[in-house]
Structure formats: structure tokens, C-alpha cells
Scaffold this active site. Sequence first.
Site, PDB file in Angstrom:
ATOM      1  N   HIS A  83      18.560   0.646  -2.577  1.00  0.00           N
ATOM      2  CA  HIS A  83      18.457  -0.771  -2.342  1.00  0.00           C
ATOM      3  C   HIS A  83      17.549  -1.458  -3.197  1.00  0.00           C
ATOM      4  CE1 HIS A  83      15.862   2.016  -0.168  1.00  0.00           C
ATOM      5  NE2 HIS A  83      15.454   0.913   0.475  1.00  0.00           N
ATOM      6  N   ARG A  84      16.462  -0.647  -3.482  1.00  0.00           N
ATOM      7  CA  ARG A  84      15.223  -1.368  -4.003  1.00  0.00           C
ATOM      8  C   ARG A  84      15.868  -1.636  -5.375  1.00  0.00           C
ATOM      9  NH1 ARG A  84      12.339   2.042  -2.068  1.00  0.00           N
ATOM     10  NH2 ARG A  84      11.497   0.441  -0.378  1.00  0.00           N
ATOM     11  N   SER A 134       0.914  -1.238  -0.014  1.00  0.00           N
ATOM     12  CA  SER A 134       0.093   0.070  -0.036  1.00  0.00           C
ATOM     13  C   SER A 134       0.926   1.300  -0.003  1.00  0.00           C
ATOM     14  CB  SER A 134      -0.705  -0.030   1.233  1.00  0.00           C
ATOM     15  OG  SER A 134      -0.053  -0.035   2.319  1.00  0.00           O
ATOM     16  N   ASP A 152      10.168  -6.571   1.564  1.00  0.00           N
ATOM     17  CA  ASP A 152      10.130  -6.011   2.875  1.00  0.00           C
ATOM     18  C   ASP A 152      11.380  -5.342   3.206  1.00  0.00           C
ATOM     19  OD1 ASP A 152       8.979  -5.840   5.601  1.00  0.00           O
ATOM     20  OD2 ASP A 152      10.684  -6.893   6.362  1.00  0.00           O
ATOM     21  N   ASP A 186      14.221   8.640   4.150  1.00  0.00           N
ATOM     22  CA  ASP A 186      14.706   9.227   3.088  1.00  0.00           C
ATOM     23  C   ASP A 186      15.357  10.762   3.370  1.00  0.00           C
ATOM     24  OD1 ASP A 186      14.616   7.301   1.213  1.00  0.00           O
ATOM     25  OD2 ASP A 186      12.827   8.105   0.098  1.00  0.00           O
ATOM     26  N   LYS A 197       7.125   3.050  -2.723  1.00  0.00           N
ATOM     27  CA  LYS A 197       7.531   1.888  -3.234  1.00  0.00           C
ATOM     28  C   LYS A 197       6.907   1.514  -4.556  1.00  0.00           C
ATOM     29  CE  LYS A 197       8.342  -0.586   0.960  1.00  0.00           C
ATOM     30  NZ  LYS A 197       8.103  -2.003   1.811  1.00  0.00           N
ATOM     31  N   GLY A 222       9.317   7.783   4.262  1.00  0.00           N
ATOM     32  CA  GLY A 222      10.116   7.106   5.312  1.00  0.00           C
ATOM     33  C   GLY A 222      11.352   7.859   5.736  1.00  0.00           C
TER      34      GLY A 222
HETATM   35  P1  IMP Z   1       8.212  -2.355   4.957  1.00  0.00           P
HETATM   36  O1  IMP Z   1       7.929  -2.918   6.135  1.00  0.00           O
HETATM   37  O2  IMP Z   1       9.085  -2.881   3.902  1.00  0.00           O
HETATM   38  O3  IMP Z   1       6.961  -1.502   4.189  1.00  0.00           O
HETATM   39  O4  IMP Z   1       9.133  -0.796   5.199  1.00  0.00           O
HETATM   40  C1  IMP Z   1       9.540  -0.436   6.474  1.00  0.00           C
HETATM   41  C2  IMP Z   1       9.831   0.693   6.885  1.00  0.00           C
HETATM   42  O5  IMP Z   1      11.107   1.009   6.229  1.00  0.00           O
HETATM   43  C3  IMP Z   1       9.007   1.705   6.051  1.00  0.00           C
HETATM   44  O6  IMP Z   1       7.671   2.201   6.632  1.00  0.00           O
HETATM   45  C4  IMP Z   1       9.882   2.923   5.675  1.00  0.00           C
HETATM   46  O7  IMP Z   1       9.829   3.853   6.772  1.00  0.00           O
HETATM   47  C5  IMP Z   1      11.222   2.379   5.535  1.00  0.00           C
HETATM   48  N1  IMP Z   1      11.544   2.412   4.413  1.00  0.00           N
HETATM   49  C6  IMP Z   1      11.688   1.337   3.651  1.00  0.00           C
HETATM   50  N2  IMP Z   1      12.298   1.504   2.317  1.00  0.00           N
HETATM   51  C7  IMP Z   1      12.601   2.853   2.474  1.00  0.00           C
HETATM   52  C8  IMP Z   1      13.177   3.733   1.347  1.00  0.00           C
HETATM   53  O8  IMP Z   1      13.340   3.475   0.118  1.00  0.00           O
HETATM   54  N3  IMP Z   1      13.234   4.978   1.828  1.00  0.00           N
HETATM   55  C9  IMP Z   1      12.760   5.376   3.255  1.00  0.00           C
HETATM   56  N4  IMP Z   1      12.659   4.756   3.992  1.00  0.00           N
HETATM   57  C10 IMP Z   1      12.137   3.376   3.656  1.00  0.00           C
END
Ligand code: IMP
Length: 206
Positions: free
Chosen positions: A179-180, A12, A75, A153, A16, A151
Site C-alpha cells: 500500500h505504501r 517515529s 496515516d 505484517d 515506515k 505491525g
Molecule cells: P499509523 O497510525 O499510520 O502509524 O499506523 C497505524 C498502525 O497500522 C500501525 O501502528 C501498524 O500497526 C499498522 N500498519 C500500518 N502500516 C503497516 C504496514 O505496512 N504493515 C503492518 N502494519 C502496518
Amino acid sequence: MGDENTILFFTSNKGKIAEAKAILKPYGINVEPFDSLIEINEIQSANLEDVAADKLTKAIANNHSRNILAVMVEDAGFFIDEFEGFPGVYSSYVHKTLGINGVLRSLVGIENRCASFRCVIGMHIGRRNLFFTGECKGTVSSEVRGKNGFGYDPIFIPNEGDGRTFAEMNLEEKGQISHRTKAIDAFKAHFDEFKQSPTSNHRNGS
Ligand code: IMP
């Protein structure tokens, strides 16, 4: 919805989706969110791989589109070296509770500001479940900078960048080093190899 060049991304998080779309577009692969997304409870686990594997099982069970390339989950987390990786798998919770300003406060007076983003993507493709990882190393900035991304960033300065935080970069700039991107590139390399194999047929999973 979708066609054989579409990957349905079970998330959601609009940030991403936008990033995955931009990373895969040059390859002719379209990324779309699920039509309707049920709220899933993330399992509690000390590693991203377990969470991604569990999410993928739930995503497959909730996918009703047949003619698509793959179902994707991810994740990710923010790992601070000085705190032995924390918040890591708890990044989402820490972001909601402490916020990025709280993270900055927790690092006041600490010299080691090294951190990294890590992610695991899971792909259900040709009846197989495949997992790919990506990491981006950097440091935590001393203040919140930039308005893009999501997040953590605004407080992350990637080592491969030019000193700006991810939030000071546009989608394409972050997409060159994130990373993505690294995880999706690993999938793409595998996918290309698989397609080129003379016996491969990714539609029937053989
Ligand atoms: P999730 O459990 O994979 O949705 O991600 C956990 C948390 O990591 C997210 O709510 C973001 O706060 C942080 N996060 C993951 N990827 C990124 C990114 O590319 N940039 C910034 N924060 C990220």
C-alpha cells in the site's frame, strides 16, 4: 539537515522510514526522519485522509529545514472486511492492546478472512499539500508467520504475493506490492508530470 533531493518523513516508525527510503532510493530521492520528533496527538477521525491532513499541518509547523524537497506524513491502517473495516484508523491502538494474536483469535471460526492495508501519504511540496492513497488487498493468515516488517505484517498475506505473509518477505519484496509503495508511486507519477510541465517550478510552488 537535508538537501533538495531529501524528503523529511514526520514519523517515529522506523519500519515506515526504511520502506519509504527503499521505495524512493531508485529515483534518487532520499528519505530522512525529522531531527527531533515531538509527540503529536493523532486526531480521532473515521478516515485516514483527515488524520493525514492534520499530521501534515503539524509536520509543516515543526519543520525547520528549508532546502528540502518535501515534508511527508502518512496515516495507515489494517482493514478487516468481516468487521466492516475495523480496526482501520484504530489499528495502532488495537495492535498495542489486543496484538496480532488477539486479532487472530477474533477471527476464529469466521470464514471471510479478507483484509487490506490502506494508507494516505501527505506531501508538502512547493508550498502545496498533496495527498495520495494506496491499498493492498489480501487475507489474514491463520497463524503468525515471519519476522520482518512491523505491525500486522506477520498475519497479512497479500493477494499479489505467493502465499507468504508480508513478514516473510524482505523489504524489496514487500516494496513491490505494498500500500505504501502504491501511494508513493502515485506521488512520484504526479511529481514527474509536474516537473515536465513547461510552466512548473516546484521550488516556488507556482
Ligand atoms: P499509523 O497510525 O499510520 O502509524 O499506523 C497505524 C498502525 O497500522 C500501525 O501502528 C501498524 O500497526 C499498522 N500498519 C500500518 N502500516 C503497516 C504496514 O505496512 N504493515 C503492518 N502494519 C502496518
